[in-house]
Write an enzyme that holds these catalytic residues in place. Structure first.
Site, PDB file in Angstrom:
ATOM      1  N   TYR A 145      19.035  15.204-113.203  1.00 30.55           N
ATOM      2  CA  TYR A 145      19.352  16.157-112.897  1.00 30.55           C
ATOM      3  C   TYR A 145      18.954  16.702-114.329  1.00 30.55           C
ATOM      4  CZ  TYR A 145      21.148  16.773-108.134  1.00 30.55           C
ATOM      5  OH  TYR A 145      21.511  16.326-107.171  1.00 30.55           O
ATOM      6  N   LYS A 202      20.671   0.386-108.062  1.00 32.76           N
ATOM      7  CA  LYS A 202      18.891   0.128-107.689  1.00 32.76           C
ATOM      8  C   LYS A 202      18.224  -0.836-108.113  1.00 32.76           C
ATOM      9  CE  LYS A 202      15.443   0.183-104.761  1.00 32.76           C
ATOM     10  NZ  LYS A 202      15.554  -0.054-103.280  1.00 32.76           N
ATOM     11  N   ASP A 235      19.816   1.947-101.370  1.00 35.04           N
ATOM     12  CA  ASP A 235      18.673   1.888 -99.159  1.00 35.04           C
ATOM     13  C   ASP A 235      19.932   1.242 -98.489  1.00 35.04           C
ATOM     14  OD1 ASP A 235      19.064  -0.787-101.247  1.00 35.04           O
ATOM     15  OD2 ASP A 235      16.626  -0.990-100.045  1.00 35.04           O
ATOM     16  N   ASP A 259      24.971  12.882-104.669  1.00 30.08           N
ATOM     17  CA  ASP A 259      24.027  13.757-104.122  1.00 30.08           C
ATOM     18  C   ASP A 259      23.650  13.428-102.422  1.00 30.08           C
ATOM     19  OD1 ASP A 259      23.668  16.303-103.655  1.00 30.08           O
ATOM     20  OD2 ASP A 259      21.303  15.675-104.164  1.00 30.08           O
ATOM     21  N   ASP A 263      26.295  14.051 -98.914  1.00 28.60           N
ATOM     22  CA  ASP A 263      25.458  14.364 -97.895  1.00 28.60           C
ATOM     23  C   ASP A 263      25.576  13.551 -95.954  1.00 28.60           C
ATOM     24  OD1 ASP A 263      25.202  16.375 -98.918  1.00 28.60           O
ATOM     25  OD2 ASP A 263      23.119  17.398 -97.746  1.00 28.60           O
TER      26      ASP A 263
HETATM   27  C1  IPM Z   1      25.063  19.391-103.935  1.00 26.15           C
HETATM   28  C2  IPM Z   1      24.286  20.267-104.090  1.00 26.15           C
HETATM   29  C3  IPM Z   1      23.941  20.797-105.271  1.00 26.15           C
HETATM   30  C4  IPM Z   1      23.422  19.034-106.515  1.00 26.15           C
HETATM   31  C5  IPM Z   1      22.084  21.472-105.569  1.00 26.15           C
HETATM   32  C6  IPM Z   1      22.517  22.634-104.763  1.00 26.15           C
HETATM   33  C7  IPM Z   1      21.973  22.128-106.551  1.00 26.15           C
HETATM   34  O1  IPM Z   1      23.257  19.965-103.004  1.00 26.15           O
HETATM   35  O2  IPM Z   1      26.208  19.968-104.894  1.00 26.15           O
HETATM   36  O3  IPM Z   1      25.523  18.286-103.362  1.00 26.15           O
HETATM   37  O4  IPM Z   1      22.184  18.639-106.150  1.00 26.15           O
HETATM   38  O5  IPM Z   1      24.353  18.624-106.768  1.00 26.15           O
HETATM   39 MG    MG Z   2      24.004  17.759-102.609  1.00 26.45          MG
END
Ligand code: IPM
Ligand code: MG
Length: 370
Positions: A145, A202, A235, A259, A263
């Site tokens: 990032y 990894k 993975d 990240d 999710d």
């Molecule tokens: C998160 C989001 C952010 C990230 C984006 C919006 C930049 O996906 O907070 O997980 O990738 O960190």
């Molecule tokens: Mg995210």
């Protein structure tokens, strides 16, 4: 005795942001009244809203206000309006990345818990998700990032078949101290939970991962030998999270892996609109929902404000050491759900129509239960 006063920098941002933020503030004000504490909220611009007003996703005035506050409460940023492939166009997400970096928020905690009342919302079988209670500890200010990146033309490198010769790269770099401090946060979190850490990397491919694993183990052996530590490749982690989610306690990993995995972990619950996150450093902390700005439903008063309200819970806990008051909020949300109140995203066929609430009504309901 003078009333305690806390200054909260509120960043409504884009999409459903302003709507869910209003409900977060409502709950915060109610807690303040009950606890005899003054929370003074001050709105500032971030993301697309800031681009529209002043051309930058993170104006200096916002970062300064955040630094001068006792805590930052953010809603969400982004939307199709600001989507562009022009690498020089400002993007709302830069506001988020900028404030993380600017406040030195290197630890991101994303708790994932199943609410009994919402167990049916998951796409996984009930016996698989039973007892899921994990937290992803994501490194937030390093890695891909924030590494060196570039996009350029390299005619000499054009492919044989008429390729156009563009090149681009991003770099993943970590310094030892960055791994050390996030590892420490993960082990400390585990001590307050079920005493287990899964470190994700990894190592079979990446040099950063080989260093990551070595450093995590050193911190473990020297400072936290009593915590159970397991290593898992990223993975494989993606598979195991679906396969045996209840086995995980604390999962620690670098920025990009975190990240993606957060999710995935969020989706285990099936109710993304319920999950809050805390970003901590050595100064002011930031709290925000895990879900995005949902521009498609913005302005319709149907968004789920509970993740924003649970971000307030985390803020009370981590920034103000108000555990008792944080429990009030957590319990109010749980009771609201137990009594069958839903926003449309978490409603199902069994929800009576008069129990499906809009965003504002859900905020009012939580206040009522407080
Ligand atoms: C998160 C989001 C952010 C990230 C984006 C919006 C930049 O996906 O907070 O997980 O990738 O960190
Ligand atoms: Mg995210």
């Amino acid at each position: 005795m003078a009333k305690a006063t806390y200054r909260v920098c509120t960043l409504p941002g884009d999409g459903i942001g302003p709507e869910i933020m209003a409900e977060g503030k409502k709950v915060l004000a109610a807690v303040g009244e009950k606890a005899g504490v003054d929370f003074v909220c001050e709105d500032h611009l971030i993301g697309g809203a800031a681009i529209d007003t002043c051309g930058s996703p993170l104006p200096d005035s916002t970062l300064d206000a955040a630094k001068a506050s006792n805590a930052v409460l953010l809603a969400s940023v982004g939307g199709p309006k600001w989507d562009s492939t022009d690498p020089n166009a400002p993007r709302p997400e830069q506001g988020l990345l900028g404030i993380r970096k600017g406040l030195g928020l290197y630890t991101n905690l994303r708790p994932v818990k199943i609410y009994d009342a919402l167990a049916g919302a998951s796409t996984l079988r009930p016996e698989v998700i039973k007892g899921v209670d994990l937290v992803i500890v994501r490194e937030l200010t390093g890695g891909l990032y924030f590494g060196r990146r570039e996009r350029f033309y390299d005619e000499a490198g054009a492919g044989a078949n008429g390729g156009r010769g563009q090149r681009a790269y991003d770099t993943m770099e970590y310094r030892e101290y960055e791994v050390e401090r996030i590892a420490r946060k993960a082990f400390e979190a585990a001590r307050k939970r079920r005493n287990k850490v899964t470190s994700v990397d990894k190592r079979n491919v990446l040099e950063t991962s080989r260093m990551w694993r070595e450093v995590v183990h050193r911190v473990h052996d020297e400072e936290f030998p009593e915590v159970e530590l397991e290593d898992l490749l990223v993975d494989n982690t993606a598979m195991q999270l679906i396969n045996r989610p209840a086995d995980f306690d604390v999962v620690v990993t670098e920025n990009m892996f975190g990240d993606i995995l957060s999710d995935e972990a969020a989706q285990i619950t099936g109710s993304l609109g319920m999950l809050a996150s805390a970003s901590l450093g050595d100064g002011v902390s930031l709290f925000e929902p895990s879900a995005g700005s949902a521009p498609d439903i913005a302005g319709k008063d149907i968004a789920n404000p509970l993740a924003q309200i649970l971000s307030v819970e985390l803020m009370l806990r981590y920034s103000f050491q108000m555990d008792e008051q944080a429990d009030w909020v957590a319990n109010a949300v749980r009771s609201v759900l137990d009594d069958g109140w839903r926003t449309v995203d978490i409603a199902d066929d069994a929800t009576p129509a008069d129990h499906v609430l809009g965003c504002t009504a859900m905020g009012d309901k939580v206040v009522e239960y407080l």
